[in-house]
Design a protein around this motif. Sequence first.
Motif, short mmCIF file in Angstrom:
data_model
loop_
_atom_site.label_atom_id
_atom_site.label_comp_id
_atom_site.label_asym_id
_atom_site.label_seq_id
_atom_site.Cartn_x
_atom_site.Cartn_y
_atom_site.Cartn_z
N UNK A 81 0.79 -1.23 0.00
CA UNK A 81 0.00 0.00 0.00
C UNK A 81 0.81 1.27 0.00
N UNK A 82 2.14 1.16 0.00
CA UNK A 82 2.97 2.35 -0.09
C UNK A 82 3.06 2.79 -1.55
N UNK A 83 3.55 4.00 -1.77
CA UNK A 83 3.64 4.53 -3.14
C UNK A 83 5.10 4.72 -3.51
N UNK A 84 5.49 4.10 -4.62
CA UNK A 84 6.87 4.13 -5.10
C UNK A 84 7.04 5.32 -6.04
N UNK A 85 8.23 5.93 -6.03
CA UNK A 85 8.52 7.07 -6.90
C UNK A 85 9.97 6.99 -7.36
N UNK A 86 10.29 7.79 -8.36
CA UNK A 86 11.67 7.89 -8.83
C UNK A 86 12.28 9.18 -8.29
N UNK A 87 13.60 9.22 -8.19
CA UNK A 87 14.28 10.42 -7.74
C UNK A 87 14.40 11.43 -8.88
N UNK A 88 14.43 12.69 -8.53
CA UNK A 88 14.61 13.77 -9.51
C UNK A 88 16.10 14.04 -9.71
N UNK A 89 16.41 14.97 -10.59
CA UNK A 89 17.77 15.47 -10.84
C UNK A 89 18.68 14.42 -11.48
N UNK A 90 18.17 13.55 -12.33
CA UNK A 90 18.99 12.53 -12.98
C UNK A 90 18.90 12.63 -14.50
N UNK A 91 18.31 13.72 -15.03
CA UNK A 91 18.06 13.76 -16.47
C UNK A 91 19.20 14.43 -17.26
N UNK A 92 19.78 15.51 -16.74
CA UNK A 92 20.85 16.19 -17.47
C UNK A 92 21.71 16.95 -16.47
N UNK A 93 22.78 17.59 -16.99
CA UNK A 93 23.81 18.26 -16.17
C UNK A 93 24.36 17.27 -15.14
N UNK A 94 24.88 16.16 -15.64
CA UNK A 94 25.37 15.11 -14.76
C UNK A 94 26.87 15.17 -14.52
N UNK A 95 27.56 16.10 -15.21
CA UNK A 95 29.02 16.14 -15.10
C UNK A 95 29.47 16.63 -13.73
N UNK A 96 28.71 17.53 -13.12
CA UNK A 96 29.12 18.06 -11.81
C UNK A 96 28.65 17.19 -10.66
N UNK A 97 27.86 16.17 -10.93
CA UNK A 97 27.39 15.28 -9.88
C UNK A 97 28.33 14.09 -9.76
N UNK A 98 28.58 13.66 -8.56
CA UNK A 98 29.49 12.55 -8.32
C UNK A 98 28.88 11.22 -8.72
N UNK A 99 29.73 10.21 -8.87
CA UNK A 99 29.28 8.89 -9.27
C UNK A 99 28.33 8.29 -8.23
N UNK A 100 28.64 8.50 -6.96
CA UNK A 100 27.81 7.96 -5.89
C UNK A 100 26.42 8.60 -5.91
N UNK A 101 26.37 9.91 -6.13
CA UNK A 101 25.08 10.60 -6.17
C UNK A 101 24.24 10.11 -7.34
N UNK A 102 24.86 9.96 -8.51
CA UNK A 102 24.13 9.49 -9.69
C UNK A 102 23.63 8.06 -9.50
N UNK A 103 24.43 7.22 -8.87
CA UNK A 103 24.02 5.85 -8.62
C UNK A 103 22.83 5.81 -7.66
N UNK A 104 22.86 6.63 -6.63
CA UNK A 104 21.76 6.64 -5.66
C UNK A 104 20.49 7.25 -6.23
N UNK A 105 20.61 8.17 -7.19
CA UNK A 105 19.44 8.76 -7.82
C UNK A 105 18.74 7.78 -8.76
#
Length: 64
Positions: A20-44
């Motif tokens: 009965x819980x509601x699943x969702x996806x994380x935001x901020x994973x579509x573009x401008x990924x060069x300044x984000x770390x590998x760990x952050x992108x993996x967790x998103x």
Amino acid sequence: MPKMKTKAGAKKRFKLTGSGKIKRKHAFKSHILTKKGTKQKRNLTKSGLVHDADMNNVKHQLGL
């Protein structure tokens, strides 16, 4: 009285789990990924759950 419509944007973004819980996806994973770390992108990439404070709003949008 007409039927209640589901919000089209909400039905594309949320899924109901078996418990009965509601699943969702994380935001901020579509573009401008060069300044984000590998760990952050993996967790998103992983899915999350809707917070309890937002649960009533999302359920209303889904017509539950």
